[in-house]
Write a protein that holds these residues in place. Structure first.
Motif, short mmCIF file in Angstrom:
data_model
loop_
_atom_site.label_atom_id
_atom_site.label_comp_id
_atom_site.label_asym_id
_atom_site.label_seq_id
_atom_site.Cartn_x
_atom_site.Cartn_y
_atom_site.Cartn_z
N GLN A 127 9.74 2.66 2.80
CA GLN A 127 8.83 3.09 1.73
C GLN A 127 9.07 2.29 0.46
O GLN A 127 8.13 1.84 -0.21
CB GLN A 127 9.03 4.58 1.48
CG GLN A 127 8.56 5.47 2.62
CD GLN A 127 9.00 6.92 2.47
OE1 GLN A 127 9.99 7.21 1.78
NE2 GLN A 127 8.27 7.83 3.10
N SER A 128 10.34 2.08 0.13
CA SER A 128 10.68 1.31 -1.06
C SER A 128 10.26 -0.15 -0.91
O SER A 128 9.69 -0.75 -1.83
CB SER A 128 12.18 1.41 -1.34
OG SER A 128 12.55 0.62 -2.45
N TRP A 137 6.76 -0.31 8.01
CA TRP A 137 5.84 -1.01 7.12
C TRP A 137 5.43 -2.33 7.74
O TRP A 137 6.03 -2.80 8.70
CB TRP A 137 6.45 -1.20 5.73
CG TRP A 137 7.58 -2.18 5.63
CD1 TRP A 137 8.84 -2.06 6.13
CD2 TRP A 137 7.55 -3.45 4.95
NE1 TRP A 137 9.59 -3.16 5.81
CE2 TRP A 137 8.84 -4.03 5.08
CE3 TRP A 137 6.58 -4.14 4.23
CZ2 TRP A 137 9.17 -5.27 4.53
CZ3 TRP A 137 6.91 -5.38 3.67
CH2 TRP A 137 8.18 -5.92 3.83
N GLY A 157 3.58 -4.23 -4.79
CA GLY A 157 3.49 -4.36 -6.24
C GLY A 157 3.43 -5.79 -6.71
O GLY A 157 3.01 -6.06 -7.85
N ARG A 195 6.49 -0.62 -1.13
CA ARG A 195 6.05 -0.45 -2.52
C ARG A 195 6.37 -1.70 -3.35
O ARG A 195 5.52 -2.17 -4.11
CB ARG A 195 6.73 0.77 -3.13
CG ARG A 195 6.48 0.93 -4.64
CD ARG A 195 7.30 2.05 -5.23
NE ARG A 195 8.74 1.90 -5.02
CZ ARG A 195 9.51 1.09 -5.75
NH1 ARG A 195 8.97 0.32 -6.71
NH2 ARG A 195 10.80 1.01 -5.52
N GLN A 196 7.58 -2.24 -3.19
CA GLN A 196 7.97 -3.39 -4.00
C GLN A 196 7.13 -4.62 -3.68
O GLN A 196 6.67 -5.33 -4.59
CB GLN A 196 9.45 -3.68 -3.79
CG GLN A 196 10.37 -2.62 -4.37
CD GLN A 196 11.83 -2.95 -4.15
OE1 GLN A 196 12.29 -4.07 -4.40
NE2 GLN A 196 12.61 -1.98 -3.66
#
Length: 430
Positions: free
Chosen positions: A139-140, A173, A147, A143-144
């Protein structure tokens, strides 16, 4: 010289050997090593107008560039963008992250621009999560990278199962700019493109000595002396002893790969129907992909060295059958190669002396990262200071206890396998 017995060497379009270097040769840039990093450097430097000479001890893609799984992955193996920027600072870290983010697009762009026939498929790279902890990391990561404007998305368990054809992962992911190719065919295509741009390529030309003479370097092989203003060492884990101490600046890691015979169409349509490739989140990494002839490809490492060449291919073939829940065709190809790993799991440029630079340790992201590294090294050859490149550049420093610690990844593999098993859910094959 005997060509490695890999699937890729057996199926790539043939490339006649380049002639060995002979006589006295002058160059703006000498490149030692005919893998992805050296070939990308040669192509980009020659396109910029430099007189480029590349010397390969064996043949193009003989080393790690021809012995991998053919994954094109635009990120770091163990480190995320926020960690890179925290380590290196916003300027240097930002340059490195941007390079990695665009590395797969660079690879597939070169393939399109130069018409390289290498079974390239830019359908995406998937990292399934084998545990709830791994899912939080996914998840992290998604997202990174999203972004930064990358085509990265978080996947739930149902989406991973639909994309991979395998149930049980907790989610994961995808970066849709990743993909697969035949690495030997890609390397041979880069070599042809570099030659067409004006670079001189030489197979069968091991450099036996490298000495600074004033503002130039003199490199000698069996039948040639090459005088160059700048030298790039693009040997990765096959560093040898040309520059003393360089081989102690990283950990060499032997990685095995296998390919099955072609799978039945019904099984092929269930597994990876969209043509992606998979590297999951385990410490004992599980990977799989198909080639153009529907062969399944996976890889792994060994705990004990003796007998590994015969034993490990059978073990990882059995593991893939268990993980995917299918009766696999027999093992058709098995091979291994050496990767270079840094303790920080980031690529590194080493500067042993003025006018001399070496690129190492792409840490399992070889095709994408070394192609991008080559573009950076070509910029250095044109005068960009090493400190302004996207990859950190430092003098070589032997790693503490290198003779012992170089065996640590293999020695710790058994511990990693136990930890993976304890973390994996009961409904995911182990």
């Amino acid at each position: 010289m005997t060509a490695p017995a890999t699937l890729w060497h057996a199926t790539a379009p043939a490339l006649p050997p380049f002639p060995a270097a002979r006589g006295e040769i002058d160059a703006d840039l000498l490149i030692v090593g005919g893998g992805f990093a050296g070939l990308s450097t040669a192509l980009h430097a020659a396109e910029a107008g430099l007189r480029v000479v590349l010397c390969e001890a064996e043949a193009v893609a003989w080393g790690a560039s021809g012995r991998n799984a053919g994954f094109v992955v635009p990120n770091f193996a163990k480190v995320d963008p926020e960690t890179v920027i925290a380590r290196l600072g916003p300027d240097a870290g930002g340059r490195l992250v941007a390079m990695a983010a665009g590395s797969a697009d660079l690879v597939f762009g070169l393939i399109r621009r130069h018409g390289i026939a290498c079974d390239a498929v830019q359908a995406g790279w998937i990292q399934p999560a084998h545990s709830d902890t791994a899912l939080a990391r996914a998840q992290s990561r998604a997202r990174q990278w999203a972004g930064l404007g990358r085509p990265a998305e978080l996947l739930d368990a149902a989406a991973v199962a639909a994309l991979t054809g395998v149930a049980g992962w907790r989610g994961g992911w995808i970066d849709r700019s990743g993909g697969t190719l035949n690495p030997v065919a890609y390397a041979r295509g880069l070599a042809q493109a570099a030659e067409m741009a004006g670079a001189r390529l030489h197979d069968g030309t091991p450099i036996t000595s490298l000495v600074a003479k004033g503002a130039h370097w003199l490199a000698r092989s069996r039948h040639a002396t090459i005088r160059a203003a700048r030298v790039v060492l693009a040997t990765n884990a096959y560093a040898g002893g040309l520059v003393p101490g360089l081989a102690r600046s990283f950990f060499p890691l032997r990685v095995f790969q296998i390919a099955t015979g072609p799978l039945p169409l019904a099984v092929r349509q269930r597994l990876l129907p969209g043509g992606q490739c998979v590297s999951d989140s385990r410490r004992n990494l599980f990977t799989f992909r198909f080639d153009a002839e529907n062969r399944l490809i996976t890889g792994g490492m060994h705990v004990f060295g003796p007998g590994a060449a015969a034993r490990v291919p059978r073990v990882i073939h059995a593991r893939m059958a268990r993980m995917l829940g299918v009766d696999l065709p027999p093992l058709a190809y098995g091979w291994s190669g050496m990767a270079a790993v840094m303790p920080g799991f980031l690529p590194r440029l080493l500067t042993p002396a003025p006018g001399l630079i070496a690129g190492f340790a792409c840490n399992g992201r070889g095709i994408a990262m070394t192609t991008a590294m080559g573009r950076e090294l070509a910029a250095w050859a044109q005068g960009t200071p090493a400190g302004a490149l996207a990859i950190p550049a430092t003098p070589p420093a032997p790693l503490p206890l290198h003779g012992l610690m170089r065996h640590a990844p293999n020695a710790l593999l058994l511990v990693s396998m136990i930890r993976d098993r304890l973390e994996s859910p009961a409904d995911l094959p182990r």
